[in-house]
Write an enzyme that holds these catalytic residues in place. Structure first.
Site, short mmCIF file in Angstrom:
data_model
loop_
_atom_site.label_atom_id
_atom_site.label_comp_id
_atom_site.label_asym_id
_atom_site.label_seq_id
_atom_site.Cartn_x
_atom_site.Cartn_y
_atom_site.Cartn_z
N ASP D 44 -5.53 7.31 2.80
CA ASP D 44 -4.12 7.02 2.64
C ASP D 44 -3.26 8.03 3.40
O ASP D 44 -2.18 7.70 3.89
CB ASP D 44 -3.73 7.02 1.15
CG ASP D 44 -2.41 6.31 0.92
OD1 ASP D 44 -2.25 5.17 1.42
OD2 ASP D 44 -1.53 6.87 0.25
N CYS D 134 3.44 -2.72 0.90
CA CYS D 134 3.10 -1.34 0.58
C CYS D 134 4.23 -0.67 -0.19
O CYS D 134 4.03 -0.11 -1.26
CB CYS D 134 2.81 -0.58 1.87
SG CYS D 134 2.47 1.16 1.57
N TYR D 138 3.42 -0.41 -4.35
CA TYR D 138 3.03 0.86 -4.98
C TYR D 138 3.92 1.17 -6.18
O TYR D 138 3.43 1.65 -7.21
CB TYR D 138 3.08 2.00 -3.94
CG TYR D 138 1.75 2.22 -3.26
CD1 TYR D 138 1.01 1.16 -2.75
CD2 TYR D 138 1.19 3.50 -3.14
CE1 TYR D 138 -0.23 1.35 -2.14
CE2 TYR D 138 -0.04 3.71 -2.54
CZ TYR D 138 -0.74 2.63 -2.04
OH TYR D 138 -1.97 2.83 -1.45
N TYR D 165 4.58 7.53 -7.78
CA TYR D 165 5.07 6.20 -7.39
C TYR D 165 5.87 5.50 -8.50
O TYR D 165 6.56 4.52 -8.22
CB TYR D 165 3.91 5.34 -6.89
CG TYR D 165 3.31 5.91 -5.63
CD1 TYR D 165 4.03 5.87 -4.43
CD2 TYR D 165 2.07 6.55 -5.62
CE1 TYR D 165 3.51 6.42 -3.26
CE2 TYR D 165 1.54 7.10 -4.46
CZ TYR D 165 2.26 7.04 -3.28
OH TYR D 165 1.76 7.60 -2.13
N GLU D 208 -3.82 -4.83 2.13
CA GLU D 208 -3.69 -3.83 1.06
C GLU D 208 -4.85 -3.95 0.08
O GLU D 208 -5.42 -2.95 -0.35
CB GLU D 208 -2.37 -4.02 0.30
CG GLU D 208 -1.15 -3.41 0.94
CD GLU D 208 -1.08 -1.88 0.75
OE1 GLU D 208 -2.05 -1.26 0.29
OE2 GLU D 208 -0.03 -1.32 1.09
#
Lengths: 225, 225, 225, 225
Positions: D44, D134, D138, D165, D208
């Site tokens: 990541d 994304c 998240y 997040y 993803e």
């Protein structure tokens, strides 16, 4: 001789046509018509919008996090440099919106889009060679117009502009760009490749000279109007 | 009213400054100095190199095989169109190498790099809106200069040029580009988006006018030299 | 040792993982399940659409008319190569529309978009280094699978594929691409730059190996379904 | 229903395959193997380097100074987000240099280069549609894993990630990105265009999901090694 000096030596006449342009001389003497300076500065603001896009392109082209961060730092520095322009423009009664609504002059389009195309169609070195006449030239010009430093300029009409580009902050950034260019050139430049890069450097220098000429021409038109 | 007509109506004055330029009028009357035409044609050859890059960009941006093939066909047509230029240049004693070694004029750089930047920073519609004044304008101009068809031009000094762009082959290609633009606009154009596209179309038209003016200026310089 | 051989020597294991992949061995022995070949070929068709975009990008990045024309010729060759795929697919009852509607596999996306990104963020040499494992590898593989020439393959189940890539037309194109790579490398490649290019070459070779693996995996899934 | 909700509704299954992935569920339950989390986080970090390039691309593609500044702000936020990763990695004995030297996994390459290619070949809306799964996903995932807020997570093994997040800072940035997407969609989206954008959104969501799967696979490999 670093890479910038090699480029400057190889494109001497084009470089001189830019740093010794009448606009520069008249700015130094303080005889540059205010309308010419004003027209130049408004266009330069629009120019810097495109220049920030060029550094965004440099970030996009970064191969390492370090490259990306360096380009982003320069973007931030440019957005900061634009405050000088807005401050002066506001003094003349022009808002940021007024400036942004001004049509880009062909000389402005030619220079900025040429740089962006060099960078997109070539590599990072092509892009930085196209950018460097602006970055280093402005520092050299400003220093030559303030041989005793900006503080000795007294009430010179273009003191604020000269002071910005002869200032320590700007000169340090220009030195950084120069070192970065040298570093990129370490990746390998054959004679054939050097000739290509000289062509880009020479053209960008002439497009800078054209930018000064645009200032004189627009100032002349404004006077006649 | 198709999409091209909507753009032309919205940018009427800019369009007229291009299709009614003195260069065009003088070419039609046969009074255009040969030096101006020659300087224009050499620059136009360099222009077409960049234009072929613009269609390569269109191919790169294609979402379907059909889009990619269409752009590639246009690239081939442009490379073919360039033979007219080389044929005329060779008659004047200029080889392809001579022409390619000529420095691009700032008006040429401004136009071509603006189109490439529109296409790279925008989408296919932005790119095609920037290209369309050239594609359709040349056909409209040539037809207006040969109201009775190219064959009726007799020994007109610019008969070959007019004949090329008023010819069936060119006009069919231009009609295809016009239909393609319409198709792309079906993908959705809000009022805000239309205003952006008009700005691109208007600017490209003015840059075309600047290209004609470059021809007149270079012709004048050649005469003085 | 030309530039391609230098890259191959520097990334030996990655190259071998590609040209000696099980998929290749089984294709040569004729033991590759038909479902694996079919799944591979459909993905390869989608791959070639992206590859034609990569050559369009090469044309866009061309600095000379010669570069632009060379890239355009390759685009045309790729579009021609795709006819092999369509011919085979039609024999299996798959139309061009069926093939184009197939979802690109992640291994396909990874490879093609990596190549396009290399080319866009780097220069022409980066782009061609990313492309070359495919261009030359297919020829090497096909020749190794047909040591006595394609005509000696008899009723080999993959004769048509092997014959295409071991054929004179393909091998001549691959030799041209190899010479072009060598020419681009003449522009200057320092040790640091060579290391970057090896990284691209090695990764592209592994992504090719991943493409073969995708064929085996999809063939296996089809069998289970 | 804003534009994001329209996309999510149109690509429901792909979206669910991402936000409801086993990796997510196991992270929430605290049963996710540490090796899987660690491998994911290293990848990541490499992902975010490419994501910062994607926002640099958004800045390059900006039509107004406001667009350019907004993209630059997001670049800065991403570079900040990466500190979480480095902090965790350092706790595990991995330096920034170790992480940057890790080879990008194919699933990582597939996703990041797909986003970059969408953005380069399309327009700003294509780019932001590719980025939005994304950005918003998240936040949604983290909020669902901390229904009573991050402070209620106690000594949850993935508390730091979830807290980042599900935190106000991140959620505010995601809300900004969502509003920006809506604003871009105001420029005109026909049904045909919407179908294209759904395809991008769906694919990015699946990529993803593939990224989570990569975490599980790498964790499994690490355990076997």
């Amino acid at each position: 001789m670093d890479f910038f000096d090699r480029l400057k030596a190889a494109a001497h006449d084009d470089w001189q046509s830019y740093v010794d342009h009448d606009f520069v001389r008249m700015m130094g003497e303080g005889t540059l018509p205010h309308d010419a300076f004003k027209a130049y500065l408004v266009q330069d603001y629009l120019f810097l919008i495109q220049f920030s896009r060029a550094y965004a392109l440099a970030a996009y082209k970064g191969r390492t996090l370090q490259d990306i961060k360096a380009a982003q730092d320069t973007m931030a520095a440019i957005l900061n440099e634009m405050n000088l322009h807005l401050r002066l423009c506001e003094r003349w009664g022009l808002s940021a919106a007024d400036v942004e609504a001004t049509e880009e002059h062909n000389s402005n389009i030619a220079y900025t889009r040429y740089v962006l195309d060099c960078g997109m169609s070539g590599d990072l070195l092509d892009l930085h060679v196209a950018l460097i006449p602006c970055v280093i030239g402005y520092g050299e010009i400003a220093k030559s117009l303030a041989p005793n430093g900006p503080d000795a300029l007294g009430d010179h009409p273009y003191r604020e502009w000269i002071g910005e580009y002869a200032g320590e902050g700007y000169l340090a950034a220009a030195a950084g760009a120069r070192a970065n260019l040298d570093r990129l050139a370490q990746r390998g430049v054959s004679d054939e490749r050097f000739a290509e890069l000289v062509k880009i450097f020479a053209r960008a220098s002439r497009l800078e000279a054209g930018f000064w000429q645009m200032g004189l021409d627009l100032g002349h038109e404004a006077k006649l109007a």
